[in-house]
Design an enzyme around this catalytic site. Structure first.
Site, PDB file in Angstrom:
ATOM      1  N   LYS A   1      -9.404  82.306  87.120  1.00 61.81           N
ATOM      2  CA  LYS A   1     -10.280  81.714  88.140  1.00 61.81           C
ATOM      3  C   LYS A   1     -11.614  81.310  87.520  1.00 61.81           C
ATOM      4  O   LYS A   1     -12.042  81.860  86.492  1.00 61.81           O
ATOM      5  CB  LYS A   1     -10.539  82.682  89.305  1.00 61.81           C
ATOM      6  CG  LYS A   1     -11.284  83.988  88.960  1.00 61.81           C
ATOM      7  CD  LYS A   1     -12.799  83.898  88.981  1.00 61.81           C
ATOM      8  CE  LYS A   1     -13.447  85.236  88.623  1.00 61.81           C
ATOM      9  NZ  LYS A   1     -14.692  85.176  87.916  1.00 61.81           N
TER      10      LYS A   1
ATOM     11  N   SER B   1      -7.618  90.870  86.559  1.00 61.39           N
ATOM     12  CA  SER B   1      -7.415  90.899  88.023  1.00 61.39           C
ATOM     13  C   SER B   1      -6.217  90.045  88.404  1.00 61.39           C
ATOM     14  O   SER B   1      -5.451  90.385  89.318  1.00 61.39           O
ATOM     15  CB  SER B   1      -8.646  90.349  88.747  1.00 61.39           C
ATOM     16  OG  SER B   1      -9.771  91.106  88.414  1.00 61.39           O
TER      17      SER B   1
ATOM     18  N   ASP C   1     -12.005  90.935  92.441  1.00 64.14           N
ATOM     19  CA  ASP C   1     -11.423  89.597  92.266  1.00 64.14           C
ATOM     20  C   ASP C   1      -9.919  89.550  92.558  1.00 64.14           C
ATOM     21  O   ASP C   1      -9.328  88.467  92.584  1.00 64.14           O
ATOM     22  CB  ASP C   1     -11.631  89.112  90.818  1.00 64.14           C
ATOM     23  CG  ASP C   1     -13.084  88.755  90.529  1.00 64.14           C
ATOM     24  OD1 ASP C   1     -13.835  88.491  91.484  1.00 64.14           O
ATOM     25  OD2 ASP C   1     -13.458  88.744  89.343  1.00 64.14           O
TER      26      ASP C   1
HETATM   27  O1  C5P Z   1     -14.588  95.294  91.624  1.00 64.19           O
HETATM   28  P1  C5P Z   1     -14.550  95.502  90.156  1.00 64.19           P
HETATM   29  O2  C5P Z   1     -13.853  96.787  89.774  1.00 64.19           O
HETATM   30  O3  C5P Z   1     -14.017  94.346  89.399  1.00 64.19           O
HETATM   31  O4  C5P Z   1     -16.060  95.646  89.706  1.00 64.19           O
HETATM   32  C1  C5P Z   1     -16.438  96.192  88.476  1.00 64.19           C
HETATM   33  C2  C5P Z   1     -17.881  96.630  88.569  1.00 64.19           C
HETATM   34  O5  C5P Z   1     -18.743  95.490  88.723  1.00 64.19           O
HETATM   35  C3  C5P Z   1     -18.201  97.514  89.770  1.00 64.19           C
HETATM   36  O6  C5P Z   1     -17.997  98.864  89.457  1.00 64.19           O
HETATM   37  C4  C5P Z   1     -19.663  97.201  90.011  1.00 64.19           C
HETATM   38  O7  C5P Z   1     -20.465  97.928  89.087  1.00 64.19           O
HETATM   39  C5  C5P Z   1     -19.787  95.752  89.627  1.00 64.19           C
HETATM   40  N1  C5P Z   1     -19.679  94.857  90.798  1.00 64.19           N
HETATM   41  C6  C5P Z   1     -20.758  94.749  91.662  1.00 64.19           C
HETATM   42  N2  C5P Z   1     -20.683  93.904  92.733  1.00 64.19           N
HETATM   43  C7  C5P Z   1     -19.579  93.145  92.939  1.00 64.19           C
HETATM   44  C8  C5P Z   1     -18.473  93.224  92.070  1.00 64.19           C
HETATM   45  C9  C5P Z   1     -18.563  94.097  90.999  1.00 64.19           C
HETATM   46  O8  C5P Z   1     -21.781  95.415  91.463  1.00 64.19           O
HETATM   47  N3  C5P Z   1     -19.565  92.289  93.979  1.00 64.19           N
END
Ligand code: C5P
Length: 321
Positions: free
Chosen positions: A10, A111, A144
């Protein structure tokens, strides 16, 4: 049962950070776009007397970069799915991954693989969960993952998991440009953003959505933006220079996707994309700035440069035996 899935990368055509939440995530407003750069993942799933999980990747260079154990998002997706089953499941699962999407790149490769894993395991159970349920489960694996299931062109709100499809006829051609030696961790990028006093000027997402719905190329190009870009460019000025070089070579616009460091340059078509690629890959200065001993030893160009275009689907099953 053998299930083959293809899982597209993406881009974030626009990515605006609205603020830090109490749960540690950030509220964002983004326009996601699926592209034709994709991984292929083959799942062999059989009932068995004991549970086992094995993952292989043919490319030895990538094996060092990508975890192939339970910490891989594919393993996490499968274990989240099986955790939802009422009865316990003893399955022998073998996963073979043909990785094309650069890793640690802001392209949601991991993802997207997780999204493919949810589709595959769900097919093994005769599509027991609906797409809506898979998307909900995907959100527990990563912000994602829901988009990687839905695919196409979508607005993402919340932490990126609240999706709304955008109908657009605009087909864009991209150069996807990642210096091989640079990778950015998403949590670290959010931390750098929070701690910086930069106030990036990202256009309002509504204008981009309007432009996409109207198929208005010029306005779409003018509305791209990314809150992370200033802070990542400040940390890696050579990335800023690369972005300017892509524009000088004729790209219509160039931005970073997600938390970077990958840049996407929008170009007129594949021919122009090939021409820009030749320039970049033959540029000795770039070799000097981005070359590392490892890259030279493996005889890889220091810039991972791909051509891709808009696609209107997310992860999907392509064959089953
Ligand atoms: O959701 P995901 O596991 O991919 O996110 C990884 C890290 O990125 C989260 O633990 C967080 O620290 C940060 N994150 C965030 N805000 C988001 C997406 C991710 O702070 N919208």
């Amino acid at each position: 049962m053998q299930i083959r899935v293809k899982t597209p990368a993406k881009l974030n055509l626009s990515f605006k950070i609205l603020g830090l939440r109490d749960d540690g995530y950030h509220d964002v407003e983004t326009v996601f776009q699926s592209i034709s750069l994709e991984d292929e993942v083959l799942f062999n799933i059989e009932k068995s007397s004991g549970a086992s999980f094995e993952m292989t990747c043919d490319n030895p260079a990538l094996r060092k970069l990508m975890p192939l154990d339970q910490s891989n998002l594919i393993a996490k997706a499968i274990s989240a799915y099986l955790g939802k089953m009422k009865e316990s499941q003893n399955l022998q699962i073998k996963v073979q991954i043909d990785k094309r999407i650069p890793i640690g790149a802001g392209l949601a490769g991991g993802s997207s693989n997780a999204a493919g894993a949810l589709l595959a395991i769900n097919r093994f159970f005769n599509d027991r969960l609906s797409e809506k349920e898979l998307i909900e489960l995907g959100a527990s694996i990563g912000s994602d993952v829901p988009f990687c299931i839905k695919g196409g062109t979508c607005i993402g709100r919340g932490r990126g998991e609240i999706l709304e499809r955008i109908d657009t006829s605009l087909l864009l051609n991209y150069c996807i440009v990642k210096p091989r030696k640079l990778s950015v961790s998403t949590p670290l990028a959010f931390k750098m953003f929070d701690e910086s006093n930069l106030k990036p000027d990202v256009p309002a997402m509504e204008n981009l959505v309007e432009a996409l719905k109207n198929g208005d190329l010029e306005s779409t190009l003018a509305q791209l933006g990314n809150s992370f870009q200033d802070v990542i460019f400040k940390a890696h000025p050579e990335l800023d220079a690369l972005s300017k070089q892509l524009i000088e070579l004729g790209a219509w616009n160039c931005k970073m996707t997600g938390s970077g460091p990958t840049l996407f340059a929008i170009v007129a078509g594949r021919e122009q994309g090939h021409r820009i690629r030749r320039h970049i890959l033959n540029d000795e200065d770039i070799g000097f700035v981005y070359g590392t001993e490892e890259i030279i030893l493996e005889a890889l160009p220091p810039i991972d440069f791909r051509l891709a275009e808009t696609v209107n689907h997310g992860a999907r099953i392509v064959s089953m035996e």
